[in-house]
Design an enzyme around this catalytic site. Structure first.
Site, short mmCIF file in Angstrom:
data_model
loop_
_atom_site.label_atom_id
_atom_site.label_comp_id
_atom_site.label_asym_id
_atom_site.label_seq_id
_atom_site.Cartn_x
_atom_site.Cartn_y
_atom_site.Cartn_z
CD GLU A 1 -3.04 0.76 2.30
OE1 GLU A 1 -3.70 -0.30 2.28
OE2 GLU A 1 -3.16 1.61 3.19
CG ASP A 2 1.70 2.86 3.21
OD1 ASP A 2 0.66 3.18 2.61
OD2 ASP A 2 1.74 2.70 4.46
#
Length: 175
Positions: A73-74
């Site tokens: 996600e990051d």
């Protein structure tokens, strides 16, 4: 008295799992190096998630995934890279808790849908949410956000996860 054999170094599954988890921690530290968790290095959050899982006796793929749960996600880490390095089970757990979409609401919805298809990931998501809520004690805006989201969170993951972890999350939200 018969002689005891000398202790042998651990080469079994536990040692392999510990090595895999250490590799996951190193990768997470590398990939999240520029990221902060408030004023702290991001790895603090990952360690908190791992500690929550440990408190309830969870390890194995969940322990490895605790370190990696935000990498897709990051960071530029892909689910395929996670699978190649840590196995399909870990990659599935990480992907299941990875939200996709333009808004926080869309990202949450996508993660909840995937978690329902992979129920073991609910334990990882609960550990993540507990760590976030407990860390938000000093941040009223974050605490309010988690409280506002909680009803939808419970509804989306109803019947999944560990009841002891649900109790801890509810208590943390009230604290």
């Amino acid at each position: 008295m018969p002689e005891r054999p000398a202790p042998q170094p651990s080469t079994g599954a536990k040692a392999d799992q510990d090595s895999l988890e250490a590799a996951a921690q190193r990768l997470a530290e590398e990939r999240h190096a520029a990221q902060r968790y408030g004023k702290l290095p991001y790895v603090v959050h990952l360690a908190q998630v791992r500690a929550v899982l440990s408190a309830y006796g969870y390890g194995g793929a969940l322990g490895v995934a605790a370190w990696l749960h935000d990498t897709v996600e990051d960071t530029d880490t892909t689910p395929e890279e996670i699978a190649a390095r840590f196995g399909e089970e870990v990659a599935t757990l990480v992907w299941a808790v990875t939200g996709t979409g333009e808004s926080r609401k869309e990202r949450n919805r996508s993660a909840y849908e995937k978690i329902r298809k992979h129920p073991q990931a609910a334990i990882l998501k609960l550990a993540d949410r507990i760590a976030n809520v407990e860390a938000s004690r000093e941040h009223p805006d974050k605490r309010a956000m988690y409280r506002d989201e909680h009803e939808a969170f419970e509804r989306a993951l109803a019947g999944l996860g560990d009841p002891r972890m649900w109790a801890r999350l509810r208590a943390a939200l009230l604290a």
